[in-house]
Design an enzyme around this catalytic site. Structure first.
Site, mmCIF file in Angstrom:
data_model
loop_
_atom_site.group_PDB
_atom_site.id
_atom_site.type_symbol
_atom_site.label_atom_id
_atom_site.label_comp_id
_atom_site.label_asym_id
_atom_site.label_seq_id
_atom_site.Cartn_x
_atom_site.Cartn_y
_atom_site.Cartn_z
ATOM 1 N N GLY A 175 -0.622 -1.931 6.483
ATOM 2 C CA GLY A 175 -0.541 -3.123 7.320
ATOM 3 C C GLY A 175 -1.840 -3.899 7.268
ATOM 4 O O GLY A 175 -2.593 -3.806 6.299
ATOM 5 N N THR B 138 0.850 -1.199 0.000
ATOM 6 C CA THR B 138 0.000 0.000 0.000
ATOM 7 C C THR B 138 0.879 1.241 0.000
ATOM 8 O O THR B 138 1.974 1.230 0.552
ATOM 9 C CB THR B 138 -0.878 -0.039 1.270
ATOM 10 O OG1 THR B 138 -1.859 -1.061 1.108
ATOM 11 C CG2 THR B 138 -1.552 1.281 1.563
ATOM 12 N N GLY C 135 -10.389 -2.550 3.127
ATOM 13 C CA GLY C 135 -9.448 -2.433 4.238
ATOM 14 C C GLY C 135 -9.501 -1.053 4.877
ATOM 15 O O GLY C 135 -10.477 -0.308 4.748
HETATM 16 N N1 ASP Z 1 -3.699 -1.847 4.772
HETATM 17 C C1 ASP Z 1 -3.955 -2.492 3.509
HETATM 18 C C2 ASP Z 1 -5.269 -3.228 3.581
HETATM 19 O O1 ASP Z 1 -5.530 -3.872 4.574
HETATM 20 C C3 ASP Z 1 -2.880 -3.421 3.084
HETATM 21 C C4 ASP Z 1 -1.481 -2.842 3.082
HETATM 22 O O2 ASP Z 1 -1.187 -1.934 3.812
HETATM 23 O O3 ASP Z 1 -0.647 -3.296 2.301
HETATM 24 O O4 ASP Z 1 -5.995 -3.203 2.612
#
Ligand code: ASP
Length: 316
Positions: A232, A181, A211
């Site tokens: 995360g 992300t 998310g």
């Molecule tokens: N936070 C993101 C999600 O849960 C994933 C990530 O940070 O890579 O969609």
């Protein structure tokens, strides 16, 4: 602590490729894209742009790169479809825009910004968000354009694992499995803070899963005190209103930016699940903090002079 006057700080996700598997070429490619993202944000500010301009420009560069899990290169859901989430927020007036479950918009952050600036609403999802994109003149991009071999392989591995949890949390690591992300925070000449986050979410996610990234207060928040963008395990960031909690700790407990981020990442999230993620945050004095409980987080900052610094692992 790093301090910028008119600057930008970014992250490209906590799912860093394990140091032993990172080739010099890959590290150079990541570093160069982080640098380009920072320079785009810096150019926006130098041109008299706002912090909203800066975070939108910085995030768009990482969306366009196949290296990160946002825009092109996004993770695929259980049906092999890319669905993207993004949000943006301005600290001076708490105005914000968000989109989720979008399949055909090349730069989701641009659409989130248009929701903020040109719609009476804050958050649009799915087909409605895509219809709004068309009405705003954003052309439709084929979903296959977002697909990369790396993310298709990650989908297959995630299906074999039978879950949609980030690989780095499960410890079930393939060197290029990781989520990435992207996000940015910035402060402009007027002292206004802004934050933005964009993602393809988790590999093999259930269709319709959203998310933390597009949720104001969870993955993104900006106020007069701070700007925060998270990465995360999204479900935990939502449960704990992670981005807002940084603001709340500063407002109500009177703590500094780094004490607030440390509390959220290590005491709250870290206590609930190990290696849950991280965040980039900035306060109204331009202090920058990168806080993560994972082995690394792609990240960097640029100051008013155009001095750029990027890092990948904890010790960088
Ligand atoms: N936070 C993101 C999600 O849960 C994933 C990530 O940070 O890579 O969609």
């Amino acid at each position: 602590m790093i301090r910028v006057k008119n600057g930008v700080a970014i992250h490209g996700g906590v799912g860093t490729i394990p140091a032993d598997d990172m080739t010099a070429d890959m590290a150079a490619a990541y570093r160069e894209t982080l640098r380009q993202s920072l320079l785009a944000g810096h150019a926006a500010l130098q041109g008299g742009g706002s912090s909203v301009d800066a975070v939108a420009e910085a995030v768009a560069v990482m969306e366009d790169s196949p290296l990160f899990n946002a825009g092109r290169g996004s993770n695929l859901d259980e049906h092999g479809v890319v669905t993207m989430d993004a949000s943006i927020m301005r600290g001076s007036d708490l105005d914000a825009g968000a989109i989720a479950g979008v399949t055909d918009v090349r730069n989701p952050i641009t659409l989130a910004r248009l929701v903020m600036e040109r719609s009476p609403h804050l958050f649009l999802i799915g087909g409605g968000a895509e219809a709004f994109a068309r009405a705003q003149g954003i052309p439709s991009t084929e979903n296959s354009w977002f697909h990369t071999e790396r993310r298709i392989a990650e989908l297959h591995r995630a299906r074999e694992r039978g879950g949609a949890r980030p690989a780095e949390v499960l410890g079930d690591v393939n060197p290029i499995d990781q989520a990435g992300t992207v996000g940015a925070v910035a402060i402009d000449a007027s002292g206004t803070l802004a934050a933005a986050t964009s993602t393809g979410g988790m590999a093999n996610k259930t269709a319709g899963r959203v998310g933390d990234s597009p949720i104001i207060g969870a993955g993104t928040y900006a106020s007069d005190l701070c700007a925060v963008s998270c990465t995360g395990w999204g479900e935990y960031f939502i449960r704990n209103a992670a981005a807002f909690d940084v603001h709340a700790r500063m407002r109500h407990a009177g703590v500094s930016l780094d004490a607030a981020t440390h509390g959220v990442i290590f005491e709250t999230l870290g206590a609930q699940v190990p290696r849950s993620g991280g965040m980039v945050a900035m306060d109204a004095h331009g202090h920058v903090d990168f806080c993560f409980n994972t082995p690394g987080m792609y990240r960097g900052w640029v100051n008013e002079h155009g001095t750029v610094s990027v890092g990948i692992y904890a010790g960088d």
